[in-house]
Design an enzyme around this catalytic site. Structure first.
Site, PDB file in Angstrom:
ATOM      1  N   PHE A   1     -19.025   8.533  39.520  1.00  0.00           N
ATOM      2  CA  PHE A   1     -19.070   7.082  39.320  1.00  0.00           C
ATOM      3  C   PHE A   1     -19.872   6.676  38.088  1.00  0.00           C
ATOM      4  CE2 PHE A   1     -23.258   7.511  41.245  1.00  0.00           C
ATOM      5  CZ  PHE A   1     -23.989   6.549  40.568  1.00  0.00           C
TER       6      PHE A   1
ATOM      7  N   LYS B   1      -8.412  12.265  39.135  1.00  0.00           N
ATOM      8  CA  LYS B   1      -8.881  11.680  40.400  1.00  0.00           C
ATOM      9  C   LYS B   1     -10.259  11.091  40.103  1.00  0.00           C
ATOM     10  CE  LYS B   1     -11.227  11.809  43.553  1.00  0.00           C
ATOM     11  NZ  LYS B   1     -12.251  10.741  43.732  1.00  0.00           N
TER      12      LYS B   1
ATOM     13  N   GLU C   1     -14.014   6.842  43.486  1.00  0.00           N
ATOM     14  CA  GLU C   1     -13.477   5.733  44.266  1.00  0.00           C
ATOM     15  C   GLU C   1     -14.421   4.531  44.260  1.00  0.00           C
ATOM     16  OE1 GLU C   1     -14.682   8.630  45.107  1.00  0.00           O
ATOM     17  OE2 GLU C   1     -14.807   8.934  47.272  1.00  0.00           O
ATOM     18  N   ARG C   2     -15.633   4.721  43.678  1.00  0.00           N
ATOM     19  CA  ARG C   2     -16.587   3.613  43.699  1.00  0.00           C
ATOM     20  C   ARG C   2     -16.406   2.649  42.535  1.00  0.00           C
ATOM     21  NH1 ARG C   2     -22.093   6.719  45.124  1.00  0.00           N
ATOM     22  NH2 ARG C   2     -20.947   8.627  44.740  1.00  0.00           N
TER      23      ARG C   2
ATOM     24  N   SER D   1     -21.882  15.687  41.776  1.00  0.00           N
ATOM     25  CA  SER D   1     -23.118  16.245  42.334  1.00  0.00           C
ATOM     26  C   SER D   1     -22.963  17.747  42.585  1.00  0.00           C
ATOM     27  CB  SER D   1     -23.454  15.524  43.637  1.00  0.00           C
ATOM     28  OG  SER D   1     -22.402  15.696  44.556  1.00  0.00           O
TER      29      SER D   1
ATOM     30  N   CYS E   1     -26.794  11.860  34.465  1.00  0.00           N
ATOM     31  CA  CYS E   1     -27.138  13.265  34.719  1.00  0.00           C
ATOM     32  C   CYS E   1     -28.086  13.787  33.655  1.00  0.00           C
ATOM     33  CB  CYS E   1     -25.875  14.111  34.761  1.00  0.00           C
ATOM     34  SG  CYS E   1     -25.090  14.228  33.164  1.00  0.00           S
TER      35      CYS E   1
ATOM     36  N   GLU F   1     -32.605  15.485  43.395  1.00  0.00           N
ATOM     37  CA  GLU F   1     -32.133  14.567  42.353  1.00  0.00           C
ATOM     38  C   GLU F   1     -32.114  13.160  42.958  1.00  0.00           C
ATOM     39  OE1 GLU F   1     -27.918  14.637  41.289  1.00  0.00           O
ATOM     40  OE2 GLU F   1     -28.454  14.275  39.197  1.00  0.00           O
TER      41      GLU F   1
END
Ligand code: NAD
Length: 498
Positions: free
Chosen positions: A149, A173, A176-177, A226, A281, A383
């Site tokens: 995201f 893909k 979805e957020r 993640s 990240c 994290e």
């Protein structure tokens, strides 16, 4: 309310399920749309469309593919503001930060536009009498990308331009957020003139991911997200015989040596720790000052600046930091701060409970500064992925290096110093993939490749840059002899120049 649909073979579709997931404006907490959640049948359809588009696309000369990249670059430049607004509306990052994301994506398109020379092979004449050898790189076929995201535009564009320039077709893909940015990327490619089926988008969560990982026609998967999911994607994708690169999470440290310019170091920590609300990240989440004096002075400089961070919606041009992606993520971060205090960390600035007038239901958390964090604490090992900077005080340089090398993650790191010897030693010895010397966020430019070490990355290749050319192609080596009229008869010994 808008529905964010799949795009398969150039056609928008709600797909094979009736399932959807709400998409939010994180600044207001209101639902702004619903994304369709794809299943195996939708991945099958997208892979079939990509497979159909592959022969013509891979036969398109690299120079023509490059020309489409130039067009894409022009379209992205023209629509940069719209791209930034689209991603901020669902992610929440400030407009200026979003424009930075678009610029970094543009740089990958620029590199991809050089594909004719990136695909140059090697030629060796006379490897043996009358024999020549050449090598070339050929596309893999249908490849897929699964993205997080936090960079809804840039991370898909780390993958798509390079994969397409190399001659592959693509199934994306997205997260979805904040899924609308992916569909906008399709629009940009369409406007630039890319043929239908070259890029296909399937929205969804685990069922769509699993269908990609198992699909027999998908040759390679690029994943960013993640670490637990990266490891899962790597393991399952490899078991299905695919080439997989899976980039994971991070805990990035910055060492501040006693000789560093502390004002410069504090500025760097502010931007790298709190930019994009720490949802990067490559965010610096741990400051490691060397010695008590450096630590005390650094914390004294940081505390008022962290407390003064201007938090606001992306539509507020003066905001320095936006909201957190979801309510759950915000609550998780707040929980980690509380747990850190219970473990013994000192909360110097507490961003929990922040309320913004007019945005009372937004997913806010203010800048947070924790001092006296210790290596055994969960708040150090985990994290956090939020606007939380931990200060972990080290006695000396060696202790700081050992700390970083012992951490499970190895994405990015930095050292702030005026000492060239220390900087050189650090760059050499640190077990981290991307290193900054007085540079807090050392994200490589598009002519280099991006990738961490240890549990921040699974697979052999970095993402974008020269490594992407290798990831998205396979090597073929051709050895040639033309009839010369010399007949030597059958040779039963292994061919050699011996
Ligand atoms: P995430 O792992 O939750 O999601 C990433 C992708 O995996 C999404 O497309 C999601 O739909 C899918 N996914 C989620 N759960 C899944 C499951 N159980 N099975 C299969 N697929 C699943 O990551 P996120 O929260 O979207 O992004 C933040 C994370 O990404 C952070 O850990 C961050 O460090 C990392 N990240 C890493 C890099 C890098 O280059 N190393 C870059 C950006 C973000």
């Amino acid at each position: 309310m808008k529905t964010i649909k799949h795009i398969i073979g150039g056609v928008y579709s709600t797909g094979s399920t009736t399932e959807t997931q709400p998409v939010y404006n994180p600044a207001t907490g209101e639902q702004s749309g619903a994304v369709v959640l794809g299943a195996k049948a939708d991945v099958d359809a997208a892979a079939a469309a990509a497979l159909e588009a592959f022969p013509a696309w891979s036969a398109t000369p690299p120079a023509k593919r490059a020309r489409l990249m130039f067009k894409l670059h022009a379209v992205m430049n023209k629509r940069a503001d719209e791209i930034a607004k689209t991603l901020s509306a669902e992610h929440g990052k400030t407009h200026a930060d979003a424009l930075g994301e678009v610029t970094r994506a543009l740089e990958v398109v620029e590199f991809a536009a050089g594909i004719p020379s990136h695909l140059n092979g090697n030629f060796s004449a006379d490897v043996s009498p009358g024999i020549d050898t050449h090598s070339e790189r050929q596309p893999l076929g249908v490849v897929a990308g699964i993205t997080p995201f936090n960079f809804p535009s840039m991370v898909p564009l780390w993958m798509i331009p390079m994969a397409l320039a190399c001659g592959n077709t693509f199934v994306l893909k997205p997260s979805e957020r904040d899924p609308s940015s992916a569909n906008l990327i399709y629009d940009l490619l369409k406007e630039a003139g890319f043929p239908d089926g070259v890029l296909n988008i399937v929205h969804g969560g685990k069922p769509a991911v699993d269908a990609i990982l198992d699909h027999p026609d998908i040759q390679a998967v690029s994943f960013v997200g993640s670490t637990p999911i990266a490891q899962y994607v790597y393991t399952r994708g490899c078991a299905a015989g695919k080439r997989v690169q899976a980039l994971g999470g991070a805990k990035n440290h910055m060492i501040i040596m006693p000789d560093a310019d502390l004002d410069q170091a504090a500025d760097a920590l502010m931007g790298a720790g709190f930019g994009s609300a720490g949802e990067r990240c490559m965010a610096i989440s741990v400051a490691v000052p060397i010695g008590k004096d450096t630590a005390d002075k650094l914390v004294a400089k940081l505390a008022p600046q962290v407390a003064a961070i201007k938090v606001g919606p992306s539509t507020d041009a003066s905001a320095e930091m936006g909201p957190i992606i979801t309510r759950e993520a915000r609550d998780r971060i707040a929980g980690l701060i509380g747990a850190g205090a219970k473990e013994g960390a000192k909360i110097v600035v507490d961003g929990r409970g922040l309320k913004l007038q007019g945005y009372e239901n937004g997913f806010w958390i203010g800048g947070t500064l924790l001092d006296h964090v210790l290596p055994h604490m969960n708040i150090y090992k985990t994290e956090i992925f939020g606007p939380v900077l931990s200060v972990l005080r080290a006695d000396d340089y060696k202790q700081a290096v050992d700390l970083i090398n012992d951490h499970e993650y190895g994405n990015g790191t930095a050292i702030f110093t005026r000492d060239g010897d220390a900087a050189r030693d650090f760059a050499k010895r640190i077990k981290v993939g991307m290193v900054g010397i007085n540079v807090p966020i050392p994200v490589p430019v598009a002519t280099h490749s991006f990738g961490g070490w240890k549990r921040s990355s699974f697979g052999a290749h970095g993402i974008y840059g020269p490594e992407a050319v290798h990831f998205y192609t396979r090597l073929k080596t051709v050895t040639t002899r033309w009839p010369t009229g010399i007949r030597k008869g059958a040779e039963f010994t292994f061919p050699s120049n011996g």
